[in-house]
Enzyme design. Structure first.
Site, PDB file in Angstrom:
ATOM      1  N   ASN A  94       7.096  -1.096 -11.711  1.00 14.13           N
ATOM      2  CA  ASN A  94       6.314   0.017 -11.185  1.00 14.13           C
ATOM      3  C   ASN A  94       4.857  -0.437 -11.209  1.00 14.13           C
ATOM      4  OD1 ASN A  94       5.200   2.542 -10.661  1.00 14.13           O
ATOM      5  ND2 ASN A  94       6.704   3.618 -11.927  1.00 14.13           N
ATOM      6  N   ARG A 112       9.151   0.050  -7.278  1.00 15.36           N
ATOM      7  CA  ARG A 112       8.611   1.266  -6.679  1.00 15.36           C
ATOM      8  C   ARG A 112       7.630   0.833  -5.598  1.00 15.36           C
ATOM      9  NH1 ARG A 112       3.817   4.766  -8.884  1.00 15.36           N
ATOM     10  NH2 ARG A 112       3.821   6.413  -7.342  1.00 15.36           N
ATOM     11  N   HIS A 123       5.131  10.608  -3.974  1.00 16.24           N
ATOM     12  CA  HIS A 123       5.838  11.079  -5.184  1.00 16.24           C
ATOM     13  C   HIS A 123       7.309  11.405  -4.890  1.00 16.24           C
ATOM     14  CE1 HIS A 123       1.758  12.672  -6.900  1.00 16.24           C
ATOM     15  NE2 HIS A 123       1.997  11.440  -7.347  1.00 16.24           N
ATOM     16  N   ARG A 175      -9.196  13.103  -7.605  1.00 13.93           N
ATOM     17  CA  ARG A 175      -9.148  13.244  -6.141  1.00 13.93           C
ATOM     18  C   ARG A 175      -9.388  14.695  -5.743  1.00 13.93           C
ATOM     19  NH1 ARG A 175      -3.371  10.512  -5.328  1.00 13.93           N
ATOM     20  NH2 ARG A 175      -3.572   9.596  -7.400  1.00 13.93           N
ATOM     21  N   GLU A 213      10.671   8.338 -13.280  1.00 13.36           N
ATOM     22  CA  GLU A 213      10.597   7.512 -12.086  1.00 13.36           C
ATOM     23  C   GLU A 213      11.374   6.207 -12.205  1.00 13.36           C
ATOM     24  OE1 GLU A 213       6.491   6.933 -11.096  1.00 13.36           O
ATOM     25  OE2 GLU A 213       6.615   8.468  -9.560  1.00 13.36           O
TER      26      GLU A 213
END
Ligand code: ADP
Length: 416
Positions: free
Chosen positions: A7, A96, A184, A245, A388
């Site tokens: 990842n 990923r 996501h 963000r 994940e």
């Protein structure tokens, strides 16, 4: 089958090793090995944990990011925290991949052609896609022809209808790849499948809203087991307010700031991606824990940051429900979603008319994946831990098993 997961982030690399036997277990098992490397300039900090509880934490010197990843992988089969006797024990490696563009709608075996197209897609997510490609190269160097699989963060959203993914700009944008992709997806999909299991219902019979609230935040509206809308778009900047963000702002602000060359594209990028959100508004931190602490201590800007975060989250949930025409379950996941009872309570406060009734006591409890709505709540509310890496391992197992019944498949790779 032992499955290694990589990842890759822009400033960190996480990696885990899982073992899956004849069937995928209903609950995520503990990883056999977990490694993480974070770097600043030429120094990298490595942390490793193996299933038997051995820990390693050390600083390593590496010439490049790629070298640092190589050093991390070497620890898998050497030293006190090693988890395999040799690299040959690893049956498949899953990566990923943040951006799969419009092309990749499924986990895909990595071939030279796939790598080339991922390199082309790097224009959409330069930091991530480059790091991911480097990870693939390191694996090839260390593990030879082992099967490598790309699992895409965009894929789960690939069945969104045109009304959800086309921007109402000029039609030509679509041909240039300027459209909404969503991100996501690996975790939104995992949460949807896990929610169906927790509720003992068929996934296809559920309309779900998943709230992934970490440093990056996004919502997904899920119907028939697919994302039909999501808050992130062309880039992971659209939608909710996030740690650093901005999420969605009026594009007129950008042209206003850029007019007359006052602000260059790179400066705008930095402003919106690194100096906005919780950090930008509060001036305190991008970390929700510190925002809440400062807010409780009477810090007005921290309170404003919290209020905007919740306002936009609640508004986003409303939009997702409107797209679905109703919702059977609302799911909170990732760092803030899993841990912040305050955010969950505030977000659900005005959703009573949608059948959302939180159980205040259950909401305050920490722990496992759980339901936090009152018994009989028309809309069930769940907390599901983001998994994940496990979700990627599972996809690799499915792909490998479907394609070649578990045999090593490096000699005949194909895109699925
Ligand atoms: P990433 O998107 O980098 O994977 P995470 O999913 O780990 O991030 O989420 C990070 C966010 O989770 C941070 O804002 C952090 O403050 C928040 N978080 C973690 N624990 C808590 C907590 N107990 N209460 C509130 N926020 C928390």
């Amino acid at each position: 089958m032992k499955i290694l997961v990589l990842n890759s982030g822009s400033s960190s690399q996480k990696s885990s090793l899982y073992e899956i036997g004849d069937a995928i277990p209903a609950h995520p098992p503990a990883a056999l090995w977990e490694g993480k490397i974070e770097w600043e300039k030429r120094e990298a900090k490595m942390q490793i944990r193996s299933a038997d509880g051995a820990n390693l934490s050390k600083r390593v010197q590496a010439e490049s990011r790629k070298d640092a990843v190589g050093l991390l992988l070497d620890e898998l089969w050497s030293g006190e925290t090693r988890a395999v006797a040799s690299a040959a024990e690893i049956g498949v490696v899953g990566h990923r991949v943040v951006h799969g563009g419009g092309e990749y709608q499924q986990p895909t075996v990595i071939t030279p052609a796939v790598r080339e197209s991922l390199a082309r897609l790097a224009i959409f997510a330069p930091l991530h896609n480059r790091a991911e490609l480097e990870g693939m190269e390191v694996v090839e160097e260390r593990l030879g022809g082992v099967t490598q699989v790309a699992v895409f963060d965009t894929a789960f959203h690939s069945q969104m209808p045109g009304a959800a993914f086309v921007y109402p700009g000029p039609y030509e944008w679509l041909g240039q790849g300027i459209r909404r992709y969503g991100f996501h997806g690996i975790n939104h999909q995992y949460c949807a499948e896990h929610a169906a299991r927790m509720l003992n219902k068929e996934l296809n019979a559920l309309r779900l809203v998943t709230c992934h609230l970490g440093n990056g935040c996004s919502l997904a509206a899920i119907q028939n087991g697919h994302s039909v809308d999501t808050t992130m778009g062309f880039t992971p900047l659209e939608g909710l307010m996030m740690g650093t963000r901005s999420g969605s702002v009026d594009p007129g602000i950008l042209t206003y700031l850029m007019r007359g060359g006052k602000l260059k594209a790179e400066e705008m990028d930095e402003l919106l991606n690194e100096k906005s959100g919780l950090l930008g508004i509060s001036g305190v931190s991008s970390d929700m824990r510190q925002i809440i602490e400062a807010m409780k201590a009477g810090h007005a800007r921290a309170k404003l940051a919290f209020d905007i975060f919740v306002h936009r989250l609640r508004r986003g949930i409303g939009e997702m429900v409107a797209v679905l025409g109703g919702m059977e379950a609302l799911i909170f996941t990732a760092g803030i979603g899993e841990n912040s009872a305050e955010v969950r309570a505030a977000a659900c406060e005005k959703l009573g008319h949608m059948g959302v009734k939180l159980d205040g006591r259950k909401n305050e409890l920490d722990g496992e994946d759980r339901e936090i709505s009152v018994a009989g709540s028309a809309t069930r509310v769940l907390v599901i831990h983001a998994q994940e890496d496990w979700a990627i391992a599972r996809e690799c197992w499915r792909l490998r098993t479907a394609v070649c019944g578990g045999r090593r498949m490096a000699s005949s790779p194909r895109t699925v």
